[in-house]
Design a protein around this motif. Structure first.
Motif, short mmCIF file in Angstrom:
data_model
loop_
_atom_site.label_atom_id
_atom_site.label_comp_id
_atom_site.label_asym_id
_atom_site.label_seq_id
_atom_site.Cartn_x
_atom_site.Cartn_y
_atom_site.Cartn_z
N ASN A 1 1.29 -46.58 5.51
CA ASN A 1 2.69 -46.99 5.34
C ASN A 1 3.27 -46.51 4.01
OD1 ASN A 1 2.40 -48.25 7.80
ND2 ASN A 1 2.32 -50.32 6.96
N GLN A 2 2.48 -46.59 2.96
CA GLN A 2 2.94 -46.10 1.65
C GLN A 2 3.19 -44.59 1.70
OE1 GLN A 2 -0.20 -47.40 -0.92
NE2 GLN A 2 0.66 -49.45 -1.16
N MET A 3 2.32 -43.88 2.40
CA MET A 3 2.49 -42.43 2.54
C MET A 3 3.80 -42.12 3.27
SD MET A 3 0.15 -39.64 4.55
CE MET A 3 0.92 -40.03 6.13
N PRO B 1 -11.11 -41.76 0.56
CA PRO B 1 -10.68 -42.10 -0.80
C PRO B 1 -9.98 -40.93 -1.51
CG PRO B 1 -12.86 -42.99 -0.41
CD PRO B 1 -12.54 -42.08 0.76
N LEU B 2 -10.49 -39.72 -1.34
CA LEU B 2 -9.86 -38.55 -1.94
C LEU B 2 -8.45 -38.35 -1.38
CD1 LEU B 2 -9.88 -35.93 -3.63
CD2 LEU B 2 -10.92 -34.81 -1.65
N ALA B 3 -8.30 -38.47 -0.07
CA ALA B 3 -6.99 -38.26 0.56
C ALA B 3 -5.99 -39.32 0.12
CB ALA B 3 -7.14 -38.26 2.08
N ILE B 4 -6.43 -40.55 0.01
CA ILE B 4 -5.55 -41.63 -0.45
C ILE B 4 -5.12 -41.36 -1.89
CG2 ILE B 4 -5.49 -44.08 -1.08
CD1 ILE B 4 -7.18 -44.58 1.49
N GLU B 5 -6.06 -40.97 -2.72
CA GLU B 5 -5.73 -40.65 -4.12
C GLU B 5 -4.76 -39.48 -4.19
OE1 GLU B 5 -5.51 -41.08 -8.13
OE2 GLU B 5 -6.44 -42.46 -6.72
N ALA B 6 -4.92 -38.50 -3.31
CA ALA B 6 -4.03 -37.34 -3.29
C ALA B 6 -2.58 -37.73 -3.02
CB ALA B 6 -4.50 -36.32 -2.26
N CYS B 7 -2.38 -38.82 -2.31
CA CYS B 7 -1.02 -39.28 -2.03
C CYS B 7 -0.30 -39.76 -3.28
CB CYS B 7 -1.04 -40.41 -0.99
SG CYS B 7 -1.35 -39.81 0.68
N ARG B 8 -1.01 -39.96 -4.36
CA ARG B 8 -0.40 -40.42 -5.61
C ARG B 8 0.22 -39.29 -6.41
NH1 ARG B 8 -3.20 -45.47 -7.90
NH2 ARG B 8 -2.04 -44.70 -9.68
N THR B 9 -0.01 -38.06 -5.99
CA THR B 9 0.48 -36.92 -6.75
C THR B 9 2.00 -36.87 -6.78
OG1 THR B 9 0.37 -34.52 -7.00
CG2 THR B 9 0.44 -35.36 -4.75
N SER B 10 2.52 -36.28 -7.84
CA SER B 10 3.96 -36.03 -7.92
C SER B 10 4.28 -34.59 -7.53
CB SER B 10 4.47 -36.33 -9.33
OG SER B 10 3.81 -35.50 -10.27
#
Length: 158
Positions: free
Chosen positions: A102-104, A68-77
């Motif tokens: 895929n989103q990443m 969950p932390l890694a997925i959330e980290a992908c939201r960073t700008s």
């Protein structure tokens, strides 16, 4: 003994900036950090601290706990932080659900990161990722923008 957050924050002053990432990773591995503690460190960390946390993930005990932390980290700008999870890191290929992986990949294309640096990409190719790549290429064409050559790596057309 000094608490992990304080030790983690002091690393750069103690070992110097050049060795800080490796020292932070070693500290997290040695401390056997828990998901809540790591999420707190990430939330309060600067760019360098966040990068070290993401690069440490595959080395931590039972790394799937940190998905969950890694997925959330992908939201960073912040591209260097995103790059730490997306590039040269086996964590995403090993632990992300298909939709998040895929989103990443599409975000990596969008921010200009080379897909050759995505560890495990060949094992995660799918018809859905290829469809997303084709849609992305079509959107870029319609907007008069260039098409990244890396789309060919995931089944898109450049």
């Amino acid at each position: 003994m000094i608490a992990l957050p304080a030790r983690f924050a002091r690393v750069a002053r103690e070992v110097g900036r050049a060795g800080a990432e490796a020292a932070r990773i070693a500290l997290l591995v040695a401390d056997d950090v828990e998901p809540d503690t790591l999420a707190d460190l990430f939330g309060h960390g600067d760019t360098d601290e966040r990068r070290a946390i993401l690069r440490a993930l595959p080395r931590l005990r039972d790394p799937a706990r940190f998905t969950p932390l890694a997925i959330e980290a992908c939201r960073t700008s912040v591209v260097p932080v995103f790059e730490a999870i997306a590039c040269d890191n086996p964590f995403a290929a090993a632990h992300f659900p298909d939709a998040n992986f895929n989103q990443m990949i599409l975000k990596a294309l969008f921010v200009g990161l080379p897909l050759a640096r995505v560890v495990g990409l060949p094992t995660r190719l799918s018809p859905e990722l290829a469809r997303m790549a084709r849609d992305y290429a079509a959107e870029r064409r319609a907007a008069g923008r260039s098409i990244p050559d890396d789309l060919l790596l995931i089944g898109g057309d450049a």
